[in-house]
Design a protein around this motif. Structure first.
Motif, PDB file in Angstrom:
ATOM      1  N   ASP A   1      -3.903  -4.903   2.802  1.00 39.08           N
ATOM      2  CA  ASP A   1      -5.337  -4.802   3.082  1.00 39.08           C
ATOM      3  C   ASP A   1      -5.552  -4.040   4.394  1.00 39.08           C
ATOM      4  OD1 ASP A   1      -8.026  -5.088   3.564  1.00 39.08           O
ATOM      5  OD2 ASP A   1      -8.050  -7.278   3.358  1.00 39.08           O
TER       6      ASP A   1
ATOM      7  N   ASN B   1      -8.318  -3.447   6.033  1.00 37.71           N
ATOM      8  CA  ASN B   1      -9.489  -3.845   6.822  1.00 37.71           C
ATOM      9  C   ASN B   1      -9.092  -4.235   8.243  1.00 37.71           C
ATOM     10  OD1 ASN B   1     -12.076  -3.778   5.389  1.00 37.71           O
ATOM     11  ND2 ASN B   1     -11.028  -5.074   3.880  1.00 37.71           N
ATOM     12  N   GLY B   2      -9.866  -3.749   9.202  1.00 36.64           N
ATOM     13  CA  GLY B   2      -9.653  -4.126  10.588  1.00 36.64           C
ATOM     14  C   GLY B   2      -8.718  -3.238  11.367  1.00 36.64           C
ATOM     15  N   PHE B   3      -8.271  -2.147  10.746  1.00 36.86           N
ATOM     16  CA  PHE B   3      -7.336  -1.248  11.419  1.00 36.86           C
ATOM     17  C   PHE B   3      -7.965   0.126  11.622  1.00 36.86           C
ATOM     18  CE2 PHE B   3      -4.749  -4.476   9.404  1.00 36.86           C
ATOM     19  CZ  PHE B   3      -3.896  -4.839  10.449  1.00 36.86           C
ATOM     20  N   ASP B   4      -7.587   0.765  12.725  1.00 41.21           N
ATOM     21  CA  ASP B   4      -8.067   2.112  13.010  1.00 41.21           C
ATOM     22  C   ASP B   4      -7.252   3.166  12.281  1.00 41.21           C
ATOM     23  OD1 ASP B   4      -9.987   1.283  15.158  1.00 41.21           O
ATOM     24  OD2 ASP B   4      -8.132   0.628  16.127  1.00 41.21           O
TER      25      ASP B   4
ATOM     26  N   GLN C   1     -11.499   5.465   9.191  1.00 42.01           N
ATOM     27  CA  GLN C   1     -10.082   5.213   9.421  1.00 42.01           C
ATOM     28  C   GLN C   1      -9.262   6.503   9.300  1.00 42.01           C
ATOM     29  OE1 GLN C   1      -9.941   2.094   6.352  1.00 42.01           O
ATOM     30  NE2 GLN C   1      -9.325   0.636   7.940  1.00 42.01           N
TER      31      GLN C   1
ATOM     32  N   ARG D   1      -5.527  -0.030  16.690  1.00 40.14           N
ATOM     33  CA  ARG D   1      -4.831  -0.971  15.817  1.00 40.14           C
ATOM     34  C   ARG D   1      -4.249  -0.199  14.630  1.00 40.14           C
ATOM     35  NH1 ARG D   1      -5.863  -6.345  16.053  1.00 40.14           N
ATOM     36  NH2 ARG D   1      -5.815  -6.522  13.782  1.00 40.14           N
TER      37      ARG D   1
ATOM     38  N   GLN E   1     -10.444  -0.646  -0.117  1.00 36.90           N
ATOM     39  CA  GLN E   1     -10.894  -1.230   1.148  1.00 36.90           C
ATOM     40  C   GLN E   1     -10.913  -0.221   2.298  1.00 36.90           C
ATOM     41  OE1 GLN E   1     -12.060  -4.451   1.190  1.00 36.90           O
ATOM     42  NE2 GLN E   1     -11.722  -4.218  -1.015  1.00 36.90           N
TER      43      GLN E   1
END
Length: 263
Positions: free
Chosen positions: A184, A186-189, A216, A128, A211
């Motif tokens: 933001d 958050n939630g990403f590689d 990452q 992601r 964040q």
């Protein structure tokens, strides 16, 4: 490296231009290949672009152009032919003049950016990606990331109209794999900055760095300063990173290949 009456020119045009590495490094690659050619820098304001390109087209020993910010989108209209990739993303960063006098454009920014990331440990397959900025270079990065198998691409750009247009365009080719992002991470590689943000000391970070996580991968396209504030922050957290110089180094040989294809 030579400079004489037979020297061919591939100017790089941009505004600003002081930050670019292309004049020296592309000229050195051309010299190593035994080609009598140079890449001089030209600072061209947007209002003067059309007149400048017309003059460059008329100069016989100008064999093409390298294009940087903010001219990549505008220069697309000056090409007689463009690659499918350049047409899809709506911008060019390299133009060559054919023996028939036509100008052919391509955009290899995405290839250079993703190759640079891969060499630093930022593989995109199945990951992601949060992409910040979809101007001329960012749109090419977006296309290449999805072409290489990113599982999902979120795009954040302050120009909402431009963001939505590229998302709509990409969604026709990569359905359900692209959408709207934010600052933001958050939630990403992987997090990729393809804006000039960070070139000036007063610039804010392009993402909410508080964040970020050490797991990452963080990439940045800017080359001045060499280590951008975003990359410096990420490195302090333990993130793997890519510098703008890493992108350029990966892209440089590809640019020269394109320059010389029909010279």
């Amino acid at each position: 490296m030579q400079l004489n009456g037979e020297t061919q020119l591939f100017p790089i045009i941009g505004d600003p231009i002081a930050q670019v590495r292309s004049p020296q490094f592309l000229s050195e690659i051309l010299a190593r290949r035994g080609v009598n050619a140079l890449v001089p820098p030209l600072q061209v304001k947007p209002a003067d672009l059309d007149a400048t390109v017309a003059v460059l087209r008329s100069i016989q020993n100008v064999r093409g152009m390298v294009v940087t910010i903010p001219h990549k989108v505008s220069c697309l209209t000056h090409c007689d032919q463009v690659s499918e990739r350049a047409a899809f993303v709506g911008s060019v960063n390299i133009i060559r003049k054919t023996t028939a006098g036509q100008w052919v454009g391509d955009n290899v920014d995405g290839i250079g950016y993703l190759d640079g990331m891969a060499k630093q440990g930022g593989a995109i397959q199945g990951k992601r990606l949060l992409l910040i900025g979809v101007g001329g270079a960012g749109s090419a990065v977006a296309f290449e990331a999805l072409r290489r198998g990113a599982s999902y691409l979120a795009i954040h750009d302050l120009n909402i109209e431009r963001r939505d247009a590229i998302i709509q365009s990409l969604a026709t080719k990569f359905p359900n794999q692209v959408g709207i992002g934010s600052s933001d991470p958050n939630g990403f590689d992987l997090i990729a900055n393809v804006t000039p943000m960070g070139m000036r000391p007063s610039d804010p970070y392009p993402v909410e760095v508080s964040q970020l996580k050490s797991s990452q991968f963080v990439a940045d396209a800017i080359t001045r300063p060499e280590v951008s504030p975003l990359v410096a922050y990420a490195r302090n957290l333990g993130c793997k990173t890519m510098l703008g110089a890493d992108m350029f180094n990966a892209e440089a040989e590809i640019l020269v290949d394109f320059m010389l294809a029909e010279v």
